[in-house]
Design a protein around this motif. Sequence first.
Motif, PDB file in Angstrom:
ATOM      1  N   GLY A  36      23.413  42.032 153.826  1.00  0.00           N
ATOM      2  CA  GLY A  36      22.759  41.430 152.959  1.00  0.00           C
ATOM      3  C   GLY A  36      22.110  41.878 151.596  1.00  0.00           C
ATOM      4  O   GLY A  36      21.915  41.375 150.734  1.00  0.00           O
ATOM      5  N   ILE A  37      21.874  43.224 151.850  1.00  0.00           N
ATOM      6  CA  ILE A  37      21.344  43.999 150.602  1.00  0.00           C
ATOM      7  C   ILE A  37      22.382  43.950 149.328  1.00  0.00           C
ATOM      8  O   ILE A  37      21.799  43.961 148.238  1.00  0.00           O
ATOM      9  N   GLU A  38      23.542  43.318 149.627  1.00  0.00           N
ATOM     10  CA  GLU A  38      24.535  43.158 148.506  1.00  0.00           C
ATOM     11  C   GLU A  38      24.194  41.824 147.586  1.00  0.00           C
ATOM     12  O   GLU A  38      24.707  41.910 146.683  1.00  0.00           O
ATOM     13  N   GLN A  39      23.131  41.383 148.114  1.00  0.00           N
ATOM     14  CA  GLN A  39      22.842  39.929 147.323  1.00  0.00           C
ATOM     15  C   GLN A  39      21.534  40.751 146.420  1.00  0.00           C
ATOM     16  O   GLN A  39      20.692  41.261 146.949  1.00  0.00           O
ATOM     17  N   SER A  40      21.880  40.480 145.096  1.00  0.00           N
ATOM     18  CA  SER A  40      20.672  40.940 144.198  1.00  0.00           C
ATOM     19  C   SER A  40      19.443  40.605 144.577  1.00  0.00           C
ATOM     20  O   SER A  40      18.452  41.153 144.284  1.00  0.00           O
ATOM     21  N   THR A  41      19.164  39.315 144.760  1.00  0.00           N
ATOM     22  CA  THR A  41      18.123  38.722 145.217  1.00  0.00           C
ATOM     23  C   THR A  41      17.237  39.039 146.399  1.00  0.00           C
ATOM     24  O   THR A  41      16.263  39.306 146.494  1.00  0.00           O
ATOM     25  N   LEU A  42      18.028  39.980 147.182  1.00  0.00           N
ATOM     26  CA  LEU A  42      17.388  40.851 148.361  1.00  0.00           C
ATOM     27  C   LEU A  42      17.307  42.313 147.822  1.00  0.00           C
ATOM     28  O   LEU A  42      16.315  42.887 148.411  1.00  0.00           O
ATOM     29  N   ALA A  43      18.160  42.654 147.176  1.00  0.00           N
ATOM     30  CA  ALA A  43      18.102  44.335 146.622  1.00  0.00           C
ATOM     31  C   ALA A  43      16.985  44.240 145.727  1.00  0.00           C
ATOM     32  O   ALA A  43      16.201  45.380 145.834  1.00  0.00           O
ATOM     33  N   TYR A  44      16.766  43.313 145.032  1.00  0.00           N
ATOM     34  CA  TYR A  44      15.483  43.418 144.195  1.00  0.00           C
ATOM     35  C   TYR A  44      14.028  43.661 144.849  1.00  0.00           C
ATOM     36  O   TYR A  44      13.380  44.475 144.492  1.00  0.00           O
ATOM     37  N   PRO A  45      13.648  42.857 145.925  1.00  0.00           N
ATOM     38  CA  PRO A  45      12.516  43.256 146.369  1.00  0.00           C
ATOM     39  C   PRO A  45      12.442  44.490 147.211  1.00  0.00           C
ATOM     40  O   PRO A  45      11.545  45.242 147.390  1.00  0.00           O
TER      41      PRO A  45
END
Length: 274
Positions: free
Chosen positions: A167-176
């Motif tokens: 899931g961390i490969e989604q930038s919206t999750l990586a950002y936080p």
Amino acid sequence: MTTVGIVTGAGRGMGEACARHLVDAVDVLLLVDRDADSAEAVAKHLNGAVGRAHAEAFGLDITDREGLARLAGRVAELGELRAVAHAAGISPTMADWRRVFEVDLIGTALLAEALRPLATKGTAHVYFSSMSHLLAGVDPDPTVGAILDEPLREDFLDRIREAVGPGIEQSTLAYPWAKHGVARFARKEAVRLGPAGARVCALAPGIIDTPQGRQEAAQQTSMQKLIDVTPLGRTGGSDEVAAVVAFMLSDGASFLNGVEILVDGGVYAAVRDR
């Protein structure tokens, strides 16, 4: 001794606002930005406004180790490092997950590493995090936290991907996650620099009216929902954030250290217990 300040991301938005608020706080203010022309334009405006050469543009990608070494060398040539406002960063719509981590977290650690030998009594750093990691409830267990605390390891990105999951490969999750790492890094750097008499804090902006913020709002409808529940009923302004940064870097905040200050108009207070 000539006092020196640094503002990263100084070419626009909150970084530019920090430059305006800090230009008279030091003898020389280095305006760091990947876009050297933007940094030069801000320097020209500031120098014209105050009537003397206070600001100096410095073109630099914050992930460039050699460039950061040049920046540290320039500070040492000029005098004593007094203030660092590290506003440079990218948001989820601007890059993939790896680049988000590279710029927002690894770049922060690289900047700190380059400037660490220059810390002295009265030096103060503020690293920009974000309210996003608070809203997302990022709270890693000790094993994952230990990985997040080593952003300069060569295999950091692979390790954090394995620890958090695909899931961390989604930038919206990586950002936080990256911004949570910045807040953690600020705490640890405060401990490292404290014996030298230097301070380090993080600042977490909420939804601020900047070009970057407007780009995110155009692509993420959830941002409007957050604005709607913000107790102050509006977005923030770059100068409102920069004024807090200027205080955090000032002698008036000389016992403020190792903390993250939230500047969000109250939105986190409004949603945290829902």
